[in-house]
Design an enzyme around this catalytic site. Structure first.
Site, PDB file in Angstrom:
ATOM      1  N   ASN A   2      24.145  18.397  10.939  1.00 22.76           N
ATOM      2  CA  ASN A   2      24.012  19.840  11.215  1.00 22.76           C
ATOM      3  C   ASN A   2      23.097  20.562  10.216  1.00 22.76           C
ATOM      4  OD1 ASN A   2      25.944  19.376   9.264  1.00 22.76           O
ATOM      5  ND2 ASN A   2      27.279  21.040   9.920  1.00 22.76           N
ATOM      6  N   CYS A  34      30.809  23.242   9.751  1.00 21.88           N
ATOM      7  CA  CYS A  34      32.162  22.773   9.454  1.00 21.88           C
ATOM      8  C   CYS A  34      33.110  23.893   9.030  1.00 21.88           C
ATOM      9  CB  CYS A  34      32.115  21.697   8.381  1.00 21.88           C
ATOM     10  SG  CYS A  34      31.196  22.206   6.934  1.00 21.88           S
ATOM     11  N   GLU A  70      33.233  15.926   2.262  1.00 24.20           N
ATOM     12  CA  GLU A  70      33.071  17.249   2.853  1.00 24.20           C
ATOM     13  C   GLU A  70      33.203  17.039   4.358  1.00 24.20           C
ATOM     14  OE1 GLU A  70      32.645  20.265   4.287  1.00 24.20           O
ATOM     15  OE2 GLU A  70      30.503  19.926   4.287  1.00 24.20           O
ATOM     16  N   GLU A 117      31.226  20.644  -3.945  1.00 26.19           N
ATOM     17  CA  GLU A 117      29.785  20.567  -4.139  1.00 26.19           C
ATOM     18  C   GLU A 117      29.337  21.902  -4.744  1.00 26.19           C
ATOM     19  OE1 GLU A 117      28.625  18.913  -0.023  1.00 26.19           O
ATOM     20  OE2 GLU A 117      27.900  17.448  -1.483  1.00 26.19           O
TER      21      GLU A 117
HETATM   22  O1  TXE Z   1      29.930  12.411  12.151  1.00 29.01           O
HETATM   23  P1  TXE Z   1      30.292  11.027  11.546  1.00 29.01           P
HETATM   24  P2  TXE Z   1      29.018  12.743  13.367  1.00 29.01           P
HETATM   25  C1  TXE Z   1      32.221  16.543  12.548  1.00 29.01           C
HETATM   26  C2  TXE Z   1      32.198  17.269  13.869  1.00 29.01           C
HETATM   27  C3  TXE Z   1      31.437  16.332  14.742  1.00 29.01           C
HETATM   28  C4  TXE Z   1      31.947  15.010  14.243  1.00 29.01           C
HETATM   29  C5  TXE Z   1      31.068  13.844  14.511  1.00 29.01           C
HETATM   30  O2  TXE Z   1      33.500  17.439  14.333  1.00 29.01           O
HETATM   31  O3  TXE Z   1      31.686  16.513  16.101  1.00 29.01           O
HETATM   32  O4  TXE Z   1      32.083  15.197  12.857  1.00 29.01           O
HETATM   33  O5  TXE Z   1      29.807  14.001  13.894  1.00 29.01           O
HETATM   34  C6  TXE Z   1      28.019   7.943   8.697  1.00 29.01           C
HETATM   35  N1  TXE Z   1      30.891   4.235   6.639  1.00 29.01           N
HETATM   36  N2  TXE Z   1      31.153  16.922  11.680  1.00 29.01           N
HETATM   37  O6  TXE Z   1      28.992  11.751  14.457  1.00 29.01           O
HETATM   38  O7  TXE Z   1      30.404   9.998  12.612  1.00 29.01           O
HETATM   39  C7  TXE Z   1      27.169   8.348   9.866  1.00 29.01           C
HETATM   40  O8  TXE Z   1      26.162   7.393  10.111  1.00 29.01           O
HETATM   41  C8  TXE Z   1      29.948   5.004   6.079  1.00 29.01           C
HETATM   42  C9  TXE Z   1      31.520  17.683  10.547  1.00 29.01           C
HETATM   43  O9  TXE Z   1      27.723  13.051  12.743  1.00 29.01           O
HETATM   44  O10 TXE Z   1      31.420  11.271  10.651  1.00 29.01           O
HETATM   45  C10 TXE Z   1      26.656   9.703   9.416  1.00 29.01           C
HETATM   46  O11 TXE Z   1      25.574   9.553   8.510  1.00 29.01           O
HETATM   47  N3  TXE Z   1      29.263   5.944   6.766  1.00 29.01           N
HETATM   48  C11 TXE Z   1      30.428  17.701   9.525  1.00 29.01           C
HETATM   49  C12 TXE Z   1      27.847  10.281   8.658  1.00 29.01           C
HETATM   50  O12 TXE Z   1      28.654   9.149   8.303  1.00 29.01           O
HETATM   51  C13 TXE Z   1      29.548   6.108   8.059  1.00 29.01           C
HETATM   52  C14 TXE Z   1      29.054  17.868  10.066  1.00 29.01           C
HETATM   53  C15 TXE Z   1      28.674  11.258   9.466  1.00 29.01           C
HETATM   54  O13 TXE Z   1      28.993  10.650  10.707  1.00 29.01           O
HETATM   55  C16 TXE Z   1      30.540   5.344   8.702  1.00 29.01           C
HETATM   56  C17 TXE Z   1      28.815  17.017  11.190  1.00 29.01           C
HETATM   57  C18 TXE Z   1      31.223   4.362   7.926  1.00 29.01           C
HETATM   58  N4  TXE Z   1      32.192   3.605   8.446  1.00 29.01           N
HETATM   59  C19 TXE Z   1      29.866  16.596  11.961  1.00 29.01           C
HETATM   60  N5  TXE Z   1      30.614   5.760   9.984  1.00 29.01           N
HETATM   61  C20 TXE Z   1      30.657  18.699   8.433  1.00 29.01           C
HETATM   62  N6  TXE Z   1      31.682  18.480   7.630  1.00 29.01           N
HETATM   63  O14 TXE Z   1      29.885  19.619   8.254  1.00 29.01           O
HETATM   64  C21 TXE Z   1      29.707   6.748  10.142  1.00 29.01           C
HETATM   65  N7  TXE Z   1      29.052   6.954   8.986  1.00 29.01           N
END
Ligand code: TXE
Length: 485
Positions: free
Chosen positions: A149, A280, A246, A458
């Site tokens: 995002n 978030c 986060e 952060e």
């Molecule tokens: O997040 P993911 P996504 C929330 C929001 C959204 C949901 C999914 O609800 O709909 O998360 O978003 C990496 N070990 N937020 O798909 O899957 C992955 O490659 C290590 C909140 O983007 O959690 C990516 O770089 N890394 C958020 C990162 O983790 C791993 C903002 C996030 O992916 C991994 C965006 C693993 N096992 C979405 N699996 C906020 N807090 O602002 C995945 N990744």
């Protein structure tokens, strides 16, 4: 089509497997680029380069590191508009936001920590015939894992304190938004940051997992979903890595009957429709005192109904496209659930019917009223432009309801009663609270969640704690107290 490679040891390197994925433009559905996935050989190469680069980087004084990082700040600001455009192609967010906020807030963050680099120091403890002092030392190799995002802002929120403290960082952007982190690697190099100190590995969960289990990595900082945060923490536990998490949220924005309603409406719009609602900290549970509910909803609907949704590259656009087709389908699924569970959809509630937008992941700003605490749209993080309005009558009641969630990221309170504002902020189970504002995150203020929304902060001085370790050194000034004499 452009093929984006991993940025390792000071340059782009083709991967051993050649495995890649296609990155699509969220606003048009058209392919943007091919992205290579970093697997074991790339992770090992990045770790080796990070080891070497970090030694040289940590040997500089804080002031010297700060000077180099300040050059990167200037480069970021000079290239603001170009980077903002790239961010829009990756994310689908409105260009007016990306130009005003994304790169600029990242540059502000880097400026803050570049300035702080020269101020890092330890303490001195007087003792009997001795003294002790502490050294604040870098951790070594840190890993940053980003969400989609705020891609470049997240890369800077993580790398700025890490580098200022003398660490190396390997950053893995979200597979949905690979481009601006790669540009940041180029900028750091151009500014004079040694090769290996900031590297970018592209890929999905597999790459993230390889990094968060690697024994040479001292710390992992993740921005992402709660399930991913839990997986990374479990993976990092094996080698006792430090973690900063986060994660997601379902925050409450509370509007009391004595609030400045127009200000509260502005905040509610920012807290639900900025960046298409993909933030978030969003205040997606809007608790409005029953006495001002109708007036509040009327103004929210009038103003949200005027938001201009469309081509994110058009500077007039205020609501862009969601990150992916799947994510838009998920958000639309929540909207359907809201309707099925009895909430009243008073604005939006689907895709726009403009044929020119049909290929993009657009969802109309949507407002539900008549919501109750047990509805799915009120309990789960939607991460799209969907506001749920609830009513309340008493302070104690609304605080209890606001806290009845496993999340604990943020919260907001609108009131003209100073004492009540502080009292409610003090009672919210949240890492960040705003009184009479929402979603503003100045770099001087710690940022992070509690409960299942995260661990650690952060930004601000707090980030320095997370990217350094304390070493105590005892200095004898007298004779050893010898029990064997
Ligand atoms: O997040 P993911 P996504 C929330 C929001 C959204 C949901 C999914 O609800 O709909 O998360 O978003 C990496 N070990 N937020 O798909 O899957 C992955 O490659 C290590 C909140 O983007 O959690 C990516 O770089 N890394 C958020 C990162 O983790 C791993 C903002 C996030 O992916 C991994 C965006 C693993 N096992 C979405 N699996 C906020 N807090 O602002 C995945 N990744």
């Amino acid at each position: 089509m452009q093929r984006l490679l991993n940025h390792i040891g000071g340059g782009y390197r083709a991967s051993v497997s050649g495995e890649c994925f296609e990155k699509l433009n969220p606003a048009t559905g058209a392919p943007l680029c091919q992205v290579e996935i970093a697997l074991e050989p790339e992770v090992e190469a990045a770790i080796a380069a990070a080891r070497e680069g970090q030694r040289a980087w940590a040997a500089l004084t804080g002031a010297e590191r700060g000077r180099v990082l300040m050059r990167a700040v200037a480069l970021l600001r000079a290239r603001n508009d170009e980077l903002a455009r790239l961010e829009v192609l990756d994310t689908g967010k409105p260009l007016q936001e990306a130009i005003a906020v994304d790169v600029a807030s990242g540059a502000d963050c880097l400026e803050y920590f570049a300035g702080m680099a020269a101020t890092l120091r330890g303490d001195q403890y007087p003792l009997r015939n001795a003294f002790a002092y502490t050294r604040r030392e870098p951790l070594g190799i840190c890993v940053g894992i980003g969400a989609w995002n705020y891609p470049i802002q997240i890369a800077l929120w993580k790398s700025a304190p890490a580098l200022a403290c003398g660490n190396a960082m390997i950053f893995k952007p979200s597979e949905m938004t690979p481009n601006t982190a790669a540009k940041l690697a180029e900028i750091y190099l151009e500014a004079g940051v040694p090769a290996g100190v900031f590297q970018v590995l592209q890929g999905d969960g597999r790459t993230g997992r390889l990094l968060s289990t690697h024994p040479a990595v001292a710390k992992v900082s993740v921005t992402g979903s709660v399930p991913t945060g839990k997986r990374v923490m479990a993976a990092a536990a094996d080698t006792l890595k430090r973690v900063t998490m986060e994660l997601g949220g379902k925050s409450a924005l509370i509007v009391f009957d004595d609030a400045d309603i127009e200000q509260a409406v502005t905040a509610a719009l920012l807290a639900n429709f900025y960046t298409q609602g993909e933030i978030c900290t969003n205040g997606t549970r809007v608790f409005v005192h029953e006495a001002v509910h109708d007036r509040f909803v009327q103004r929210v609907v009038e103003r949200a109904g005027r938001l201009k949704l469309g081509d994110p590259l058009d500077m007039a656009t205020q609501v862009g496209a969601l990150i992916s087709r799947d994510h838009a389908a998920k958000v639309l699924g929540y909207i359907d659930k809201g309707k099925a569970e009895g909430a009243e959809c008073v604005l939006g509630g689907g895709r726009p019917d403009d044929a020119a937008l049909a290929a993009g992941n657009f969802v109309l700003p949507t407002v539900f009223t008549g919501c109750t605490d047990d509805m799915t749209i009120v309990k789960e993080e939607i991460f799209g432009p969907v506001m749920s309005v609830l009513t309340f009558s008493g302070e104690e009641e609304v605080v209890a309801r606001a806290n009845a969630t496993p999340f604990g990221l943020a919260g907001g309170v609108f009131t003209r009663d100073i004492a009540r504002g502080h009292r409610v902020a003090g009672q919210l189970d949240a890492g960040v609270c705003w009184i009479n504002n929402y979603n503003i995150t100045p770099i001087e203020m710690p940022f992070g969640g509690t409960k299942e929304s995260g661990i650690g902060s952060e930004n601000s001085h707090a980030a320095i704690e997370h990217y350094t370790r304390i070493k105590s050194v005892y200095v004898e000034l007298g004779k050893i107290a010898d029990p064997y004499a």
